[in-house]
Design a protein around this motif. Structure first.
Motif, PDB file in Angstrom:
ATOM      1  N   UNK A 108     -77.567 -59.077-128.110  1.00  0.00           N
ATOM      2  CA  UNK A 108     -76.535 -59.595-129.010  1.00  0.00           C
ATOM      3  C   UNK A 108     -75.864 -60.836-128.432  1.00  0.00           C
ATOM      4  N   UNK A 109     -75.647 -60.848-127.110  1.00  0.00           N
ATOM      5  CA  UNK A 109     -75.001 -62.003-126.475  1.00  0.00           C
ATOM      6  C   UNK A 109     -75.889 -63.239-126.592  1.00  0.00           C
ATOM      7  N   UNK A 110     -77.176 -63.080-126.302  1.00  0.00           N
ATOM      8  CA  UNK A 110     -78.098 -64.210-126.412  1.00  0.00           C
ATOM      9  C   UNK A 110     -78.201 -64.704-127.846  1.00  0.00           C
ATOM     10  N   UNK A 111     -78.123 -63.788-128.801  1.00  0.00           N
ATOM     11  CA  UNK A 111     -78.197 -64.183-130.209  1.00  0.00           C
ATOM     12  C   UNK A 111     -77.006 -65.067-130.590  1.00  0.00           C
ATOM     13  N   UNK A 112     -75.809 -64.739-130.081  1.00  0.00           N
ATOM     14  CA  UNK A 112     -74.650 -65.592-130.375  1.00  0.00           C
ATOM     15  C   UNK A 112     -74.826 -66.976-129.751  1.00  0.00           C
ATOM     16  N   UNK A 113     -75.442 -67.025-128.555  1.00  0.00           N
ATOM     17  CA  UNK A 113     -75.687 -68.321-127.923  1.00  0.00           C
ATOM     18  C   UNK A 113     -76.666 -69.164-128.711  1.00  0.00           C
ATOM     19  N   UNK A 114     -77.720 -68.541-129.247  1.00  0.00           N
ATOM     20  CA  UNK A 114     -78.692 -69.274-130.056  1.00  0.00           C
ATOM     21  C   UNK A 114     -78.051 -69.779-131.347  1.00  0.00           C
ATOM     22  N   UNK A 115     -77.218 -68.953-131.975  1.00  0.00           N
ATOM     23  CA  UNK A 115     -76.541 -69.375-133.203  1.00  0.00           C
ATOM     24  C   UNK A 115     -75.595 -70.547-132.928  1.00  0.00           C
ATOM     25  N   UNK A 136     -70.234 -62.874-125.610  1.00  0.00           N
ATOM     26  CA  UNK A 136     -70.910 -63.983-126.269  1.00  0.00           C
ATOM     27  C   UNK A 136     -69.995 -65.142-126.598  1.00  0.00           C
ATOM     28  N   UNK A 137     -70.424 -65.936-127.564  1.00  0.00           N
ATOM     29  CA  UNK A 137     -69.728 -67.171-127.923  1.00  0.00           C
ATOM     30  C   UNK A 137     -69.582 -67.245-129.438  1.00  0.00           C
ATOM     31  N   UNK A 156     -83.055 -68.130-125.733  1.00  0.00           N
ATOM     32  CA  UNK A 156     -84.259 -67.451-126.217  1.00  0.00           C
ATOM     33  C   UNK A 156     -84.971 -66.734-125.071  1.00  0.00           C
ATOM     34  N   UNK A 157     -84.952 -67.334-123.866  1.00  0.00           N
ATOM     35  CA  UNK A 157     -85.561 -66.686-122.706  1.00  0.00           C
ATOM     36  C   UNK A 157     -84.805 -65.418-122.322  1.00  0.00           C
ATOM     37  N   UNK A 158     -83.474 -65.468-122.430  1.00  0.00           N
ATOM     38  CA  UNK A 158     -82.687 -64.257-122.173  1.00  0.00           C
ATOM     39  C   UNK A 158     -83.077 -63.166-123.167  1.00  0.00           C
ATOM     40  N   UNK A 159     -83.261 -63.558-124.426  1.00  0.00           N
ATOM     41  CA  UNK A 159     -83.679 -62.601-125.458  1.00  0.00           C
ATOM     42  C   UNK A 159     -85.020 -61.974-125.097  1.00  0.00           C
ATOM     43  N   UNK A 160     -85.960 -62.813-124.632  1.00  0.00           N
ATOM     44  CA  UNK A 160     -87.282 -62.321-124.234  1.00  0.00           C
ATOM     45  C   UNK A 160     -87.186 -61.383-123.030  1.00  0.00           C
ATOM     46  N   UNK A 161     -86.363 -61.777-122.043  1.00  0.00           N
ATOM     47  CA  UNK A 161     -86.211 -60.940-120.849  1.00  0.00           C
ATOM     48  C   UNK A 161     -85.606 -59.587-121.194  1.00  0.00           C
ATOM     49  N   UNK A 162     -84.598 -59.587-122.064  1.00  0.00           N
ATOM     50  CA  UNK A 162     -83.973 -58.323-122.466  1.00  0.00           C
ATOM     51  C   UNK A 162     -84.970 -57.449-123.218  1.00  0.00           C
ATOM     52  N   UNK A 163     -85.805 -58.065-124.034  1.00  0.00           N
ATOM     53  CA  UNK A 163     -86.815 -57.304-124.769  1.00  0.00           C
ATOM     54  C   UNK A 163     -87.832 -56.681-123.815  1.00  0.00           C
ATOM     55  N   UNK A 164     -88.226 -57.439-122.796  1.00  0.00           N
ATOM     56  CA  UNK A 164     -89.171 -56.911-121.807  1.00  0.00           C
ATOM     57  C   UNK A 164     -88.556 -55.747-121.028  1.00  0.00           C
ATOM     58  N   UNK A 186     -78.602 -79.396-126.413  1.00  0.00           N
ATOM     59  CA  UNK A 186     -78.550 -78.256-127.340  1.00  0.00           C
ATOM     60  C   UNK A 186     -79.905 -77.567-127.427  1.00  0.00           C
ATOM     61  N   UNK A 187     -80.973 -78.353-127.431  1.00  0.00           N
ATOM     62  CA  UNK A 187     -82.317 -77.774-127.491  1.00  0.00           C
ATOM     63  C   UNK A 187     -82.606 -76.928-126.259  1.00  0.00           C
ATOM     64  N   UNK A 188     -82.246 -77.441-125.094  1.00  0.00           N
ATOM     65  CA  UNK A 188     -82.464 -76.683-123.859  1.00  0.00           C
ATOM     66  C   UNK A 188     -81.586 -75.432-123.825  1.00  0.00           C
ATOM     67  N   UNK A 189     -80.367 -75.537-124.301  1.00  0.00           N
ATOM     68  CA  UNK A 189     -79.499 -74.363-124.362  1.00  0.00           C
ATOM     69  C   UNK A 189     -80.066 -73.292-125.269  1.00  0.00           C
ATOM     70  N   UNK A 190     -80.649 -73.715-126.387  1.00  0.00           N
ATOM     71  CA  UNK A 190     -81.278 -72.750-127.303  1.00  0.00           C
ATOM     72  C   UNK A 190     -82.455 -72.062-126.623  1.00  0.00           C
TER      73      UNK A 190
END
Length: 261
Positions: free
Chosen positions: A5-12, A71-72, A244-252, A236-240
């Motif tokens: 959820x935290x990574x999702x707020x960062x991507x948004x 999150x943010x 997204x990598x945090x999202x992938x790591x959490x999923x793994x 902004x692109x790099x931050x996104x």
């Protein structure tokens, strides 16, 4: 897992930042446009252990505690008020405001709106209007037989005629200031409306009360800095991507948990 959820707020948040940058770049050639900036604030914190609580084991006071951020969130999209460069056009009804302030126009509903787009036109009746046909306040009508017009820095409009030596004063433009111009409500077409955050309009003669003067034959260019916008776009692109990598790591990590026997 909270990391998802935290990574999702960062991507948004980064997506909103990219959309803001995109709007700035799209308006690079919009007369009188000021760049916008997306601003963010952190969300609530989960207090697992509050700072200043007493350690049960030895009675000492915990100096920091455990506060987990969630999150943010977007806090605002602010307008960066900056004077754009003045481009010479030579048009007799092209006006640039050199300094602070806005021109007042009257919408079809009778409501007042405000703009820094000084690309004015003449209606079929000689009324001075914006490119969308909204009358500029105070209303000034240019006679059909006027040979040329002149507008000085104080906004006085003079008309010259073929059969007269001296010019005729037709009226005077005013400029409008606000205590908080960033609080104006943008409605498109280079127009703004008064809001409770902006404060009431302060109508003055150009050059008075800290407001700008008028320049005939010029238009104010957009204040967008293309180099800065592209730089922020890369950030902004790099931050996104990082979120997204945090999202992938959490999923793994969740995947590894489900495989435990």
């Amino acid at each position: 897992m909270r990391a998802l959820a935290i990574a999702a707020t960062g991507m948004a948040a980064q997506q909103m930042r990219v959309e803001t940058i995109s709007n700035n770049l799209a308006n690079m050639n919009t007369t009188g446009y000021n760049a916008r900036r997306a601003e963010f604030a952190d969300l609530h914190y989960q207090q697992q252990t509050r700072a200043g609580t007493i350690n049960a084991s030895d009675g000492t006071i915990l100096p920091t505690g455990v506060q987990l951020g969630l999150g943010v969130r977007p806090s605002s999209i602010t307008v960066e008020l900056a004077q754009g460069s003045l481009s010479e056009t030579g048009g007799d009804l092209d006006l640039a405001i050199d300094g602070d302030g806005y021109l007042e126009v009257t919408l079809p509903s009778g409501q007042s709106a405000y703009t820094r787009d000084g690309g004015l036109q003449r209606s079929a009746d000689g009324l001075v209007v914006t490119s969308d046909g909204y009358a500029v306040a105070p209303e000034i009508t240019i006679p059909a037989d006027a040979r040329s017009i002149s507008i000085n820095a104080e906004g006085e409009v003079y008309a010259y005629f073929s059969d007269r030596v001296e010019a005729e004063l037709l009226g005077q433009f005013t400029v409008v200031g606000f205590s908080n111009s960033k609080g104006l409500e943008a409605i498109g077409s280079n127009l703004f409306l008064e809001s409770s955050a902006s404060g009431g309009p302060n109508v003055s003669t150009p050059g008075e009360n800290g407001l700008g003067t008028l320049r005939q034959g010029y238009l104010e260019s957009s204040s967008v800095d293309a180099v800065r916008e592209v730089t922020e776009l890369i950030e902004a692109q790099r931050g996104y991507e990082l979120n997204a990598k945090v999202l992938t790591a959490a999923d793994q990590m969740l995947g590894a948990t489900t495989q435990i026997r």
